[in-house]
Design a protein around this motif. Structure first.
Motif, PDB file in Angstrom:
ATOM      1  N   PRO A  60       0.883  -1.216  -0.188  1.00 41.48           N
ATOM      2  CA  PRO A  60      -0.360   0.158  -0.046  1.00 41.48           C
ATOM      3  C   PRO A  60       1.200   1.268   0.314  1.00 41.48           C
ATOM      4  O   PRO A  60       0.331   2.427  -0.390  1.00 41.48           O
ATOM      5  N   GLY A  61       2.001   1.068   0.615  1.00 46.33           N
ATOM      6  CA  GLY A  61       2.542   3.025   0.702  1.00 46.33           C
ATOM      7  C   GLY A  61       3.232   2.726  -1.272  1.00 46.33           C
ATOM      8  O   GLY A  61       3.613   4.073  -1.051  1.00 46.33           O
ATOM      9  N   TYR A  62       3.805   1.578  -1.702  1.00 42.50           N
ATOM     10  CA  TYR A  62       4.296   1.858  -2.704  1.00 42.50           C
ATOM     11  C   TYR A  62       2.760   2.255  -3.814  1.00 42.50           C
ATOM     12  O   TYR A  62       2.977   3.159  -4.770  1.00 42.50           O
ATOM     13  N   LEU A  63       1.334   2.117  -3.588  1.00 44.25           N
ATOM     14  CA  LEU A  63       0.614   2.072  -4.732  1.00 44.25           C
ATOM     15  C   LEU A  63       0.036   3.507  -4.293  1.00 44.25           C
ATOM     16  O   LEU A  63      -0.425   4.222  -5.127  1.00 44.25           O
ATOM     17  N   LYS A  64       0.453   4.157  -2.495  1.00 41.36           N
ATOM     18  CA  LYS A  64       0.275   5.731  -2.286  1.00 41.36           C
ATOM     19  C   LYS A  64       1.277   6.621  -3.327  1.00 41.36           C
ATOM     20  O   LYS A  64       0.823   7.617  -3.575  1.00 41.36           O
ATOM     21  N   ALA A  65       2.125   5.959  -3.141  1.00 39.80           N
ATOM     22  CA  ALA A  65       3.391   6.708  -3.373  1.00 39.80           C
ATOM     23  C   ALA A  65       3.496   6.928  -4.709  1.00 39.80           C
ATOM     24  O   ALA A  65       3.984   8.210  -5.745  1.00 39.80           O
ATOM     25  N   LYS A  66       2.914   5.778  -6.064  1.00 42.01           N
ATOM     26  CA  LYS A  66       2.600   5.897  -7.353  1.00 42.01           C
ATOM     27  C   LYS A  66       1.913   6.506  -8.207  1.00 42.01           C
ATOM     28  O   LYS A  66       1.751   6.835  -8.623  1.00 42.01           O
ATOM     29  N   THR A  67       0.391   5.944  -7.357  1.00 43.66           N
ATOM     30  CA  THR A  67      -0.878   6.393  -7.583  1.00 43.66           C
ATOM     31  C   THR A  67      -1.203   6.825  -7.463  1.00 43.66           C
ATOM     32  O   THR A  67      -2.425   7.393  -7.922  1.00 43.66           O
ATOM     33  N   THR A 144      19.120  10.464  11.028  1.00 42.60           N
ATOM     34  CA  THR A 144      19.097  12.445   9.846  1.00 42.60           C
ATOM     35  C   THR A 144      17.267  11.320   8.769  1.00 42.60           C
ATOM     36  O   THR A 144      16.537  12.158   8.982  1.00 42.60           O
ATOM     37  N   PHE A 145      17.263   9.899   9.154  1.00 40.41           N
ATOM     38  CA  PHE A 145      16.268   9.445   7.870  1.00 40.41           C
ATOM     39  C   PHE A 145      15.142   9.518   8.654  1.00 40.41           C
ATOM     40  O   PHE A 145      14.467   9.770   8.832  1.00 40.41           O
ATOM     41  N   ARG A 150       9.728  12.240   9.489  1.00 38.97           N
ATOM     42  CA  ARG A 150       8.888  13.234  10.575  1.00 38.97           C
ATOM     43  C   ARG A 150       8.232  14.834   9.700  1.00 38.97           C
ATOM     44  O   ARG A 150       7.641  14.809   9.456  1.00 38.97           O
ATOM     45  N   MET A 151       9.750  14.512   9.084  1.00 36.19           N
ATOM     46  CA  MET A 151      10.142  16.044   7.869  1.00 36.19           C
ATOM     47  C   MET A 151       8.372  16.022   6.680  1.00 36.19           C
ATOM     48  O   MET A 151       7.790  16.953   6.708  1.00 36.19           O
ATOM     49  N   THR A 152       8.949  15.003   5.998  1.00 35.51           N
ATOM     50  CA  THR A 152       7.492  14.153   5.560  1.00 35.51           C
ATOM     51  C   THR A 152       5.850  14.343   5.517  1.00 35.51           C
ATOM     52  O   THR A 152       5.579  14.537   4.892  1.00 35.51           O
ATOM     53  N   GLY A 153       6.146  13.870   7.083  1.00 35.59           N
ATOM     54  CA  GLY A 153       5.009  13.731   7.279  1.00 35.59           C
ATOM     55  C   GLY A 153       3.745  15.227   7.907  1.00 35.59           C
ATOM     56  O   GLY A 153       3.462  15.376   8.220  1.00 35.59           O
ATOM     57  N   LYS A 154       5.188  16.608   8.468  1.00 30.91           N
ATOM     58  CA  LYS A 154       4.775  17.473   8.283  1.00 30.91           C
ATOM     59  C   LYS A 154       4.407  17.832   7.264  1.00 30.91           C
ATOM     60  O   LYS A 154       3.469  19.468   7.271  1.00 30.91           O
ATOM     61  N   ASN A 155       5.190  18.269   6.140  1.00 30.13           N
ATOM     62  CA  ASN A 155       5.161  18.753   5.434  1.00 30.13           C
ATOM     63  C   ASN A 155       5.866  18.297   3.504  1.00 30.13           C
ATOM     64  O   ASN A 155       7.154  18.181   4.058  1.00 30.13           O
ATOM     65  N   LEU A 156       5.233  18.417   2.942  1.00 33.62           N
ATOM     66  CA  LEU A 156       5.239  17.286   1.872  1.00 33.62           C
ATOM     67  C   LEU A 156       6.170  18.195   1.217  1.00 33.62           C
ATOM     68  O   LEU A 156       7.010  17.932   0.299  1.00 33.62           O
ATOM     69  N   ARG A 157       6.124  19.668   1.120  1.00 35.28           N
ATOM     70  CA  ARG A 157       6.694  20.865   0.373  1.00 35.28           C
ATOM     71  C   ARG A 157       8.087  20.668   0.519  1.00 35.28           C
ATOM     72  O   ARG A 157       9.059  20.747  -0.352  1.00 35.28           O
ATOM     73  N   ILE A 164      14.184  15.790  -0.345  1.00 36.73           N
ATOM     74  CA  ILE A 164      14.131  13.968   0.637  1.00 36.73           C
ATOM     75  C   ILE A 164      12.986  13.475  -0.879  1.00 36.73           C
ATOM     76  O   ILE A 164      11.677  14.078  -1.413  1.00 36.73           O
ATOM     77  N   SER A 165      13.215  12.557  -1.511  1.00 37.66           N
ATOM     78  CA  SER A 165      12.565  11.743  -2.200  1.00 37.66           C
ATOM     79  C   SER A 165      10.960  11.264  -1.537  1.00 37.66           C
ATOM     80  O   SER A 165      10.984  10.287  -1.045  1.00 37.66           O
ATOM     81  N   ILE A 166       9.554  12.104  -1.801  1.00 36.92           N
ATOM     82  CA  ILE A 166       8.944  11.945  -1.430  1.00 36.92           C
ATOM     83  C   ILE A 166       8.028  10.016  -1.764  1.00 36.92           C
ATOM     84  O   ILE A 166       7.345   9.489  -0.649  1.00 36.92           O
ATOM     85  N   THR A 167       8.032   9.294  -3.220  1.00 32.83           N
ATOM     86  CA  THR A 167       8.257   8.304  -2.887  1.00 32.83           C
ATOM     87  C   THR A 167       8.707   7.657  -2.272  1.00 32.83           C
ATOM     88  O   THR A 167       8.166   6.618  -2.155  1.00 32.83           O
ATOM     89  N   ALA A 168       9.849   7.288  -2.212  1.00 31.59           N
ATOM     90  CA  ALA A 168      11.117   6.354  -1.620  1.00 31.59           C
ATOM     91  C   ALA A 168      10.021   6.207  -0.237  1.00 31.59           C
ATOM     92  O   ALA A 168      10.110   5.260   0.451  1.00 31.59           O
ATOM     93  N   MET A 169      10.328   7.350   0.414  1.00 32.89           N
ATOM     94  CA  MET A 169       9.630   7.346   1.759  1.00 32.89           C
ATOM     95  C   MET A 169       8.891   6.766   2.231  1.00 32.89           C
ATOM     96  O   MET A 169       8.538   6.101   3.164  1.00 32.89           O
ATOM     97  N   THR A 170       7.538   7.586   1.631  1.00 37.66           N
ATOM     98  CA  THR A 170       6.498   7.082   1.692  1.00 37.66           C
ATOM     99  C   THR A 170       5.909   5.720   1.763  1.00 37.66           C
ATOM    100  O   THR A 170       6.012   5.039   2.712  1.00 37.66           O
ATOM    101  N   ALA A 171       6.909   5.153   0.730  1.00 42.14           N
ATOM    102  CA  ALA A 171       6.528   3.352   0.673  1.00 42.14           C
ATOM    103  C   ALA A 171       8.012   3.275   1.713  1.00 42.14           C
ATOM    104  O   ALA A 171       7.353   1.888   2.482  1.00 42.14           O
ATOM    105  N   ILE A 172       8.624   3.376   2.431  1.00 45.77           N
ATOM    106  CA  ILE A 172       9.484   2.736   2.948  1.00 45.77           C
ATOM    107  C   ILE A 172       8.719   2.547   4.161  1.00 45.77           C
ATOM    108  O   ILE A 172       8.869   1.909   5.624  1.00 45.77           O
TER     109      ILE A 172
END
Length: 285
Positions: A60-67, A144-145, A150-157, A164-172
């Protein structure tokens, strides 16, 4: 595991299914791989549950990131796939006997040892859970990871602007969340049940959502909230049998606790709505 996904701005409703997948994978390695010493066999069974549930969370993380497919819908659907897959395996390939839908017993070499005598079922899996809570806390707040999660969770932009790669971070993040949930399933079958049965979890994965919120998504806070709910649930059956107190009373108490924890955010949301309405009315006038 659920708190980890929340920190990354993702809502993992699939912890129950990931728990099942982790349990079925660990018990399969436990009974099918033989002749190993405990020091190798037990970690191998744990690793199998960790990896299988991690893969289950990665999907589901990959599907969220890609689609852009919402992780809430995907994880809910994957819960039911995990339940039915477990039923199929326990009724066929992994059945102890054709008429008995349970897995073969976990050998002693893959069982988590206890540290208190019977009938107390306290085992070293509790210490492993505490160690992982500390490990995830360290990951989130000392690396750092973890900062990127936490940065991705707070503010995607802002995260994207920081490179930061949002696609990779979401899936991981979803994969790690699922993997930790899978460890709970492995802990249960290797430390308590010593076999896999249908519906071996009484909703632990769903309770995890409330526990993460109650612990403010901090792994150390989740430990305390888990102990609170664990004591309530553990004492509920005893209260019903000895004092005649219905089990539903404990569920009401748990619900009230969650409501009080959520109350500040609800009140702040109501006041923001009121303020926005007042401001709009002032602008019109």
């Amino acid at each position: 595991g659920v708190a980890l996904s929340f920190q990354g701005g993702l809502v993992n409703i699939g912890a129950e299914g990931q728990l099942f997948v982790g349990g079925i994978a660990s018990v399969f390695i436990a009974y099918s791989v033989t002749g190993l010493p405990k020091i190798i066999h037990l970690p191998l069974a744990f690793l199998a549950g960790f990896a299988a549930a991690g893969l289950w969370g990665f999907i589901p993380g990959y599907l969220k990131a890609k689609t852009g497919a919402h992780e809430v819908i995907n994880t809910i659907m994957m819960n039911y796939i995990a339940f039915r897959l477990t039923d199929y395996l326990l009724s066929g390939p992994m059945a102890k006997s054709p008429s008995l839908p349970i897995s073969p017993d976990v050998p002693v070499s893959a069982q988590i040892p206890t540290f208190l005598p019977n009938p107390v079922r306290a085992h070293w899996g509790f210490i492993i859970a505490l160690a992982f809570a500390w490990l995830i806390h360290f990951l989130l707040y000392k690396t750092t990871f973890g900062l990127e999660i936490r940065m991705t969770g707070k503010n995607l932009r802002a995260s994207r602007y920081a490179g930061i790669s949002i696609t990779a971070m979401t899936a991981i993040t979803m994969a790690l969340s699922g993997a930790v949930a899978g460890l709970a399933g492995a802990n249960q079958v290797l430390g308590v049940d010593h076999r896999m049965v249908r519906a071996f979890s009484s909703g632990y994965g769903f309770d995890a959502i409330a526990l993460a919120l109650l612990g403010n998504n901090n792994p150390l806070g989740v430990v305390l909230s888990s102990l609170l709910f664990g004591f309530l649930r553990g004492g509920a059956a005893r209260m019903q049998s000895v004092a005649g107190t219905p089990v539903e009373l404990i569920r009401i108490i748990q619900g009230i606790v969650v409501i009080f924890v959520a109350a500040p955010e609800i009140i702040r949301g109501i006041y923001r709505i009121k303020e926005s309405k007042i401001q709009a009315a002032a602008e019109e006038s």
